[in-house]
Design a protein around this motif. Structure first.
Motif, PDB file in Angstrom:
ATOM      1  N   PHE A 118       0.861  -1.184   0.000  1.00 35.76           N
ATOM      2  CA  PHE A 118       0.000   0.000   0.000  1.00 35.76           C
ATOM      3  C   PHE A 118       0.894   1.229   0.000  1.00 35.76           C
ATOM      4  O   PHE A 118       1.812   1.338   0.816  1.00 35.76           O
ATOM      5  N   CYS A 121       0.584   5.414   0.026  1.00 34.03           N
ATOM      6  CA  CYS A 121      -0.240   6.616   0.107  1.00 34.03           C
ATOM      7  C   CYS A 121       0.647   7.850  -0.005  1.00 34.03           C
ATOM      8  O   CYS A 121       1.501   8.096   0.854  1.00 34.03           O
ATOM      9  N   ILE A 155      -7.249  -1.962   2.147  1.00 35.00           N
ATOM     10  CA  ILE A 155      -7.588  -0.681   2.766  1.00 35.00           C
ATOM     11  C   ILE A 155      -7.391  -0.707   4.278  1.00 35.00           C
ATOM     12  O   ILE A 155      -6.762   0.215   4.833  1.00 35.00           O
ATOM     13  N   LEU A 190      -4.786   1.857   6.006  1.00 37.71           N
ATOM     14  CA  LEU A 190      -5.168   2.802   7.064  1.00 37.71           C
ATOM     15  C   LEU A 190      -4.331   2.564   8.326  1.00 37.71           C
ATOM     16  O   LEU A 190      -3.978   3.520   9.023  1.00 37.71           O
ATOM     17  N   ARG A 239     -11.755   5.080   4.880  1.00 37.84           N
ATOM     18  CA  ARG A 239     -11.649   4.612   3.500  1.00 37.84           C
ATOM     19  C   ARG A 239     -11.980   5.728   2.497  1.00 37.84           C
ATOM     20  O   ARG A 239     -11.322   5.876   1.467  1.00 37.84           O
ATOM     21  N   LEU A 296      -9.356   8.307   1.031  1.00 37.83           N
ATOM     22  CA  LEU A 296      -8.337   7.885   0.076  1.00 37.83           C
ATOM     23  C   LEU A 296      -8.865   7.898  -1.351  1.00 37.83           C
ATOM     24  O   LEU A 296      -9.994   7.477  -1.605  1.00 37.83           O
ATOM     25  N   PRO A 309      -8.013   6.282  -4.981  1.00 34.40           N
ATOM     26  CA  PRO A 309      -7.175   5.304  -5.692  1.00 34.40           C
ATOM     27  C   PRO A 309      -6.437   5.951  -6.863  1.00 34.40           C
ATOM     28  O   PRO A 309      -6.982   6.803  -7.564  1.00 34.40           O
ATOM     29  N   PHE A 351      -2.418   5.355  -3.693  1.00 39.69           N
ATOM     30  CA  PHE A 351      -3.540   6.187  -3.262  1.00 39.69           C
ATOM     31  C   PHE A 351      -3.036   7.597  -2.983  1.00 39.69           C
ATOM     32  O   PHE A 351      -1.859   7.796  -2.666  1.00 39.69           O
ATOM     33  N   TYR A 409      -4.053  11.250  -0.714  1.00 37.26           N
ATOM     34  CA  TYR A 409      -4.840  11.850   0.362  1.00 37.26           C
ATOM     35  C   TYR A 409      -4.451  13.322   0.457  1.00 37.26           C
ATOM     36  O   TYR A 409      -3.259  13.652   0.387  1.00 37.26           O
TER      37      TYR A 409
END
Length: 199
Positions: free
Chosen positions: A33, A35, A78, A82, A95, A98, A100, A122, A124
């Protein structure tokens, strides 16, 4: 206790579960993942980069994805993502926070390991406030988005980042970036441009 990861074949079909150390030793595909956090300051967009803690086994003190990590077997992308954001940045997100940004299959090798990751990206948007970083993170620095592309691709040797934790500036060198393939870098640059355009 060993961290267990789901492993996948070339077609991204799950084939089993293995200990993380064995996954990297054997070069199995596994999910991660990623972010990338953005923020706006004085009408200018910035990307936030994590500065890895100096006691990390790999790339200590290097600049990295804002928050990233491996997804434990059975955890779910997810929920695992997180968790990583909470552990590394101290932020409790949902969720729906975020966006994608696609995925990239990336293969990197070194130090007796082959790291084959299915990187789920992702974005943010952080609106400011406290960022109580975890022990794996030394700092989080904001880099002007317009300088990001030439810096990531090595055309620009250094940029000036500003710590969101202390407000201090830092001379950030491209040679101190955690490595990614050119495919990954170009995907990120394209995706972040599209993301900002829609904000």
């Amino acid at each position: 206790m060993d961290e267990l990861l789901d492993i996948f074949n070339e077609k991204e079909e799950k084939t089993g579960v293995k200990a993380r150390e064995e996954v990297h030793r054997d070069g199995d595909w596994h999910e991660t993942f990623h972010c990338w956090v953005l923020t706006k300051s004085d009408s200018e967009w910035h990307m936030l980069l994590q500065k890895r803690a100096f006691d990390k086994a790999d790339y200590p003190g290097f600049y990295d994805i804002t928050a990233a990590g491996h997804i434990e077997s059975g955890e779910g992308l997810i929920p695992g993502g997180l968790r990583e954001i909470r552990e590394e940045l101290g932020l409790s997100l949902e969720r729906s926070d975020l966006t994608p940004a696609g995925y990239v299959k990336e293969e990197l090798s070194g130090k007796g390991m082959v790291d084959r990751e299915i990187c789920r990206l992702f974005f943010y948007t952080w609106t400011g406030g406290d960022m109580p970083i975890g022990h794996e993170v030394a700092d989080v620095l904001a880099v002007p988005l317009k300088q990001l592309s030439p810096w990531l691709t090595g055309e620009k040797e250094r940029v000036t980042g500003v710590s969101v934790c202390t407000g201090k500036t830092e001379d950030m060198k491209a040679v101190s970036l955690v490595p990614h393939t050119s495919v990954y870098r170009h995907h990120l640059i394209s995706a972040v441009s599209e993301y900002v355009e829609k904000l």
